[in-house]
Scaffold this motif. Structure first.
Motif, PDB file in Angstrom:
ATOM      1  N   ARG A  70     -92.974 -55.412 -20.736  1.00 47.80           N
ATOM      2  CA  ARG A  70     -93.180 -53.510 -20.247  1.00 47.80           C
ATOM      3  C   ARG A  70     -93.190 -53.886 -18.682  1.00 47.80           C
ATOM      4  NH1 ARG A  70     -95.461 -52.055 -25.514  1.00 47.80           N
ATOM      5  NH2 ARG A  70     -93.517 -51.475 -26.931  1.00 47.80           N
ATOM      6  N   VAL A  80     -86.862 -51.416 -19.766  1.00 46.61           N
ATOM      7  CA  VAL A  80     -87.476 -51.599 -20.093  1.00 46.61           C
ATOM      8  C   VAL A  80     -86.944 -50.491 -21.777  1.00 46.61           C
ATOM      9  CG1 VAL A  80     -90.013 -51.638 -21.286  1.00 46.61           C
ATOM     10  CG2 VAL A  80     -89.617 -51.913 -19.702  1.00 46.61           C
ATOM     11  N   LEU A  87     -87.977 -55.708 -27.837  1.00 48.47           N
ATOM     12  CA  LEU A  87     -89.076 -56.176 -26.796  1.00 48.47           C
ATOM     13  C   LEU A  87     -88.709 -57.193 -27.578  1.00 48.47           C
ATOM     14  CD1 LEU A  87     -90.641 -53.157 -26.332  1.00 48.47           C
ATOM     15  CD2 LEU A  87     -90.055 -54.254 -24.494  1.00 48.47           C
TER      16      LEU A  87
END
Length: 218
Positions: A70, A80, A87
């Motif tokens: 992030r 992001v 992620l």
């Protein structure tokens, strides 16, 4: 002196160079273009901030990895993801490459050999996870030279908490006054160790200090 305790990352294990090589290989896949000095700086800022939050118990280990992304992705012009799964998938690109570049400092093995020739017990005390830190030591060929590996995850305490040094001394079978701590971080490897009753020396590679010099000087 009856034992020496080494820090791992940026003391025995060349974490900085390993990470930079990993980033250089990963960046084209990530879509961030060619790796720059600014990218490297941004990565290590993100790594430090989020890793410290993990050590403080404010993030899980996986969450600190997500936090790094992030912080880092906007710095390389990448969006992001909103989901943890996305992620995690991106970070796997880093993790899969990272072990390919693990390397020891050239003075690591010679320092361990000097310590062993002194008849000292040898320990490693590192703020990290049990699995990854032991895997690093095995991959760089040092695991067989070390008697005790203590990690913040395994101990339940991280440097500079006095318990981390004291529990490691107990595992080595020595009194704190009989142990030498060596590491690159002044606060965590030197001042914290001294406050716990150990002798401690600062590995200042920028000043030309080597591990073998510090082991032989005691």
């Amino acid at each position: 002196m009856k034992a020496v305790i080494f820090d791992l990352d940026d003391t025995l294990f060349d974490h900085y160079s390993s990470v930079v090589a990993t980033l250089r290989a990963w960046m084209p896949v990530l879509g961030g273009g060619e790796l720059t000095d600014e990218h490297v700086t941004q990565w290590f800022v993100a790594e430090h901030r989020n890793f410290e939050l993990w050590l403080a118990g404010e993030l899980s280990h996986q969450d600190q990895r997500r936090g790094r992304l992030r912080d880092f992705l906007p710095a390389v012009g990448q969006p992001v993801p909103t989901s943890d799964a996305e992620l995690d998938e991106i970070f796997s690109g880093f993790l899969n490459r990272y072990p390919l570049y693990w390397t020891a400092f050239p003075d690591a093995l010679p320092a361990l050999e000097v310590a062993k020739s002194n008849g000292w017990r040898i320990g490693v005390l590192t703020n990290g996870t049990v699995a990854q830190q032991n895997a690093k030591l095995a991959a760089i060929g040092l695991a067989g030279h070390i008697d005790v590996v203590s990690t913040s995850e395994g101990l339940g305490f991280s440097k500079p908490a006095p318990e981390s040094y004291l529990l490691t001394c107990t595992a080595l079978g020595v009194d704190p006054s009989e142990a030498l701590m060596i590491g690159d971080n002044l606060d965590k490897d030197v001042l914290g160790a001294r406050a716990a009753g150990l002798t401690a020396e600062h590995l200042d590679r920028a000043a030309g200090i080597t591990l073998t010099q510090l082991v032989r000087a005691v």
